[in-house]
Design a protein around this motif. Structure first.
Motif, PDB file in Angstrom:
ATOM      1  N   GLU A  32       0.833  -1.210   0.000  1.00  0.00           N
ATOM      2  CA  GLU A  32       0.000   0.000   0.000  1.00  0.00           C
ATOM      3  C   GLU A  32       0.866   1.257   0.000  1.00  0.00           C
ATOM      4  N   ILE A  47       2.451   1.822  -3.476  1.00  0.00           N
ATOM      5  CA  ILE A  47       1.508   2.438  -4.428  1.00  0.00           C
ATOM      6  C   ILE A  47       1.390   3.938  -4.148  1.00  0.00           C
ATOM      7  N   LYS A  48       1.391   4.302  -2.874  1.00  0.00           N
ATOM      8  CA  LYS A  48       1.311   5.721  -2.498  1.00  0.00           C
ATOM      9  C   LYS A  48       2.522   6.491  -3.038  1.00  0.00           C
ATOM     10  N   LYS A  95       2.220   6.814  -6.831  1.00  0.00           N
ATOM     11  CA  LYS A  95       1.185   7.777  -7.240  1.00  0.00           C
ATOM     12  C   LYS A  95       1.644   9.216  -7.033  1.00  0.00           C
ATOM     13  N   TRP A 100       3.309   7.501 -15.936  1.00  0.00           N
ATOM     14  CA  TRP A 100       3.507   6.057 -16.039  1.00  0.00           C
ATOM     15  C   TRP A 100       2.850   5.482 -17.290  1.00  0.00           C
ATOM     16  N   GLU A 108      -0.585   2.903 -14.955  1.00  0.00           N
ATOM     17  CA  GLU A 108      -0.874   3.673 -13.751  1.00  0.00           C
ATOM     18  C   GLU A 108      -0.932   2.741 -12.530  1.00  0.00           C
ATOM     19  N   PRO A 109      -0.148   3.021 -11.483  1.00  0.00           N
ATOM     20  CA  PRO A 109      -0.207   2.184 -10.275  1.00  0.00           C
ATOM     21  C   PRO A 109      -1.540   2.334  -9.565  1.00  0.00           C
ATOM     22  N   GLU A 110      -2.091   1.205  -9.086  1.00  0.00           N
ATOM     23  CA  GLU A 110      -3.381   1.224  -8.407  1.00  0.00           C
ATOM     24  C   GLU A 110      -3.330   0.362  -7.154  1.00  0.00           C
ATOM     25  N   TYR A 111      -4.003   0.833  -6.111  1.00  0.00           N
ATOM     26  CA  TYR A 111      -4.159   0.028  -4.890  1.00  0.00           C
ATOM     27  C   TYR A 111      -4.900  -1.261  -5.249  1.00  0.00           C
ATOM     28  N   GLU A 130      -3.723  -3.751  -6.881  1.00  0.00           N
ATOM     29  CA  GLU A 130      -3.242  -4.379  -8.112  1.00  0.00           C
ATOM     30  C   GLU A 130      -1.740  -4.613  -8.074  1.00  0.00           C
ATOM     31  N   ILE A 141       2.223  -4.537  -9.513  1.00  0.00           N
ATOM     32  CA  ILE A 141       3.021  -3.423 -10.012  1.00  0.00           C
ATOM     33  C   ILE A 141       3.775  -3.868 -11.263  1.00  0.00           C
ATOM     34  N   HIS A 160       7.544   0.272 -12.321  1.00  0.00           N
ATOM     35  CA  HIS A 160       7.355   0.584 -10.901  1.00  0.00           C
ATOM     36  C   HIS A 160       8.454  -0.058 -10.054  1.00  0.00           C
TER      37      HIS A 160
END
Length: 452
Positions: A301, A304-305, A308, A314, A317-320, A322, A324, A328
C-alpha cells in the motif's frame, strides 16, 4: 594436470602434462603459438613450439577445436602472460575439421543457440555455465550449513500449486484415439497428472517434520510466452521453514542472497571480471553493492502511495489492490537506492495458501525487488489456520478433493511457517548480466523450441 591447479601452483622450470583443446593457432614458418584451454578455468594457457620439435609439420596442421595432449616446461612469457608452456611434445588426441562452427571470432548469441551443444566452448558460455555451477553449489552450501534438509519434490504431480492451470499434462492415453473428454481413470495414474509448477506444497510436509527444508530442482510452466525472462522448463529454489513468520522469511531471503552473491564474487572472480568487461559494465560494483546493502521493507500500500505521488507519467498507472509493473519496480529500487522487500500484498492477486492478514484485504506475502533486475524472489507466510484455508480455497472455486493431505498439515501439529521461491535462472541473469534466460540454461525449452 588441470589448468586451474596449474595456475595456482606452477612455477618456471616445472615440467607439466596438460590435456585440452586448441582455441586458436597462430603459425609462423619456424614456430607457432597455441591458445589452449581445458575448461577447468576461464584462463587460457599459451603454448609455444618451434621447428626443433619432432612432429613440427603435423602440429602446424592442427586446427581450432582439436583435442591435444602437451608435454613441456613452464618458461617466462615473452608476451602479456605470467608464463607459458614450451612444448616438447604435442600429441593429437582428437582431430577437428576446418568447418568447425566455433572459430576464434565473435559469434552472435542467436547463432550460438542454434549450436547449443558447442556453445560451452566459447569464452562467454564457459563463464556463464561455470557461474551456474558455482552458484548452485553456494545455494546448497548455504542451506546445508544451516541445518536444512534437501528435499526432492516430485516432478509428476496431481496438484496445481499456483492454481493458474498452466501445466504440462503427463499421460499414456493414446491421444489420437481420444474422442471428447479423456477418461483419466484409464490413464497411467488413474487420474490427471501434470509436470510440477512448484514443489512448495510437498516441501511444506517436510518442513513439518524437519523444521527447515529446501528444494532445488526443475519446474515446468506451459506458458506461451516469448520474453527474455520466461522459459517452460527452469530451476527453482524453494525453502520452507516451520516456526517462522513473514519477518523471519525475509531475514532468510536477504541472508541467502547476500551469501550466494558473495560466494560467486569470491569463487568465480575471473568470470565476474569477464562479464564486467564484456557483458555488463559495472556488474562487479552492482553485486558488491548488493552484498553491502540494507534491504528496505515496505508495505504494498505504501509503495503504491509513493508511485502515485511520483512526478512521472507512467505507462501503467499504479493502483491500490493491483500488481506493479516493471517500471514501478525500477522506480522503487532507485527511490530507496537498494533492494526492497514489498510486503503485505492484496489478497485477491495472490495464491490461496498465503496467510490472511487481520485486515481481511491483504496477505502476508513478500516480493524482493533488486536494482537492475526487478523481482528476484517471492515468498509468504503460509496460512496455518485450517478453517481459513478451506474457506479461501472454496472462495476460489478450488476442488478440495485430493488436497486433504495438505489441509491435514494444519490439523496434525501445524504451526506458523513460511517459505519463498527463487528462479535460479533469474538469479543467473542478475549475476552475469546476460539478459536472456535462453543463454543461462544449457538447453532452453521455450515455445516451439525443444532441441537436444
Amino acid at each position: 594436470m588441470d589448468l586451474k591447479d596449474l595456475f595456482k601452483s606452477v612455477k618456471v622450470g616445472d615440467e607439466v602434462i596438460v590435456d585440452g583443446w586448441i582455441r586458436n593457432h597462430r603459425k609462423q614458418k619456424e614456430f607457432g603459438f597455441i591458445d589452449f584451454s581445458d575448461g577447468t578455468t576461464q584462463a587460457h594457457l599459451q603454448i609455444v613450439y618451434d621447428d626443433k620439435i619432432s612432429n613440427f609439420v603435423e602440429i602446424q596442421k592442427m586446427l581450432v577445436g582439436c583435442a591435444i595432449e602437451v608435454k613441456g616446461i613452464i618458461v617466462e612469457s615473452q608476451g602479456n602472460q605470467d608464463f607459458e608452456l614450451k612444448a616438447n611434445e604435442v600429441i593429437l588426441l582428437g582431430d577437428c575439421p576446418a568447418d568447425y562452427p566455433i572459430q576464434p571470432k565473435r559469434h552472435t548469441r542467436e547463432f550460438l543457440r542454434e549450436v547449443a551443444y558447442l556453445r560451452p566452448r566459447t569464452n562467454l558460455f564457459q563463464a556463464v555455465f561455470r557461474v551456474r555451477s558455482v552458484a548452485a553449489y553456494a545455494i546448497h552450501k548455504y542451506f546445508q550449513e544451516r541445518n536444512y534438509v534437501y528435499f526432492h519434490a516430485p516432478l509428476i504431480t496431481a496438484s496445481d500449486c499456483e492454481g493458474a492451470g498452466e501445466m504440462f499434462q503427463v499421460t499414456t492415453l493414446d491421444l489420437e484415439r481420444v474422442n471428447g473428454k479423456p477418461d483419466y481413470s484409464k490413464d497411467f495414474f488413474g487420474k490427471q497428472a501434470n509436470l510440477t509448477v512448484s514443489g512448495q506444497l510437498e516441501a511444506e510436509t517436510f518442513a513439518m517434520a524437519y523444521k527447515k527444508t529446501y528444494t532445488f530442482g526443475p519446474t515446468f510452466r506451459a506458458e506461451n510466452s516469448n520474453t527474455k525472462t520466461h522459459a517452460n522448463e527452469f530451476w527453482m529454489i524453494e525453502p520452507e521453514m516451520a516456526f517462522t513468520d513473514l519477518n523471519g522469511d525475509m531475514d532468510v531471503m536477504e541472508d541467502m542472497l547476500k551469501y550466494v552473491v558473495s560466494y560467486v564474487l569470491e569463487n568465480a572472480s575471473l568470470e565476474i571480471d569477464f562479464f564486467d568487461q564484456f557483458v555488463e559494465k559495472g556488474l562487479k560494483e552492482k553485486l558488491t553493492k548488493l552484498v553491502n546493502s540494507e534491504f528496505t521493507r515496505i508495505d504494498h500500500e505504501e509503495v503504491i502511495k509513493i508511485l502515485k505521488e511520483a512526478d512521472i507519467k507512467w505507462e501503467f498507472e499504479p493502483e491500490y489492490g493491483e500488481d506493479i509493473a516493471k517500471e514501478h519496480e525500477k522506480y522503487i529500487t532507485e527511490y530507496f537506492n537498494g533492494p526492497v522487500f514489498i510486503k503485505n500484498w492484496p489478497k485477491d492477486i495472490k495464491a490461496f495458501y498465503m496467510k490472511q492478514n487481520e485486515d481481511g484485504k491483504t496477505v502476508a506475502a513478500v516480493d524482493l525487488e533488486v536494482p537492475g533486475a526487478g523481482e528476484l524472489m517471492g515468498g509468504s507466510q503460509r496460512e496455518e489456520n485450517y478453517e481459513k484455508l478451506v474457506t479461501r480455497m472454496e472462495e476460489l472455486g478450488m476442488e478440495l478433493e485430493g488436497m486433504d493431505w495438505y489441509l491435514n498439515l494444519r490439523k496434525f501439529g501445524g504451526c506458523v511457517h513460511s517459505g519463498f521461491g527463487m528462479g535460479f535462472e533469474r538469479l543467473l541473469i542478475y549475476l552475469t548480466g546476460v539478459e536472456n534466460i535462453r543463454d543461462v540454461i544449457p538447453y532452453p525449452r521455450t515455445p516451439g523450441n525443444c532441441e537436444y
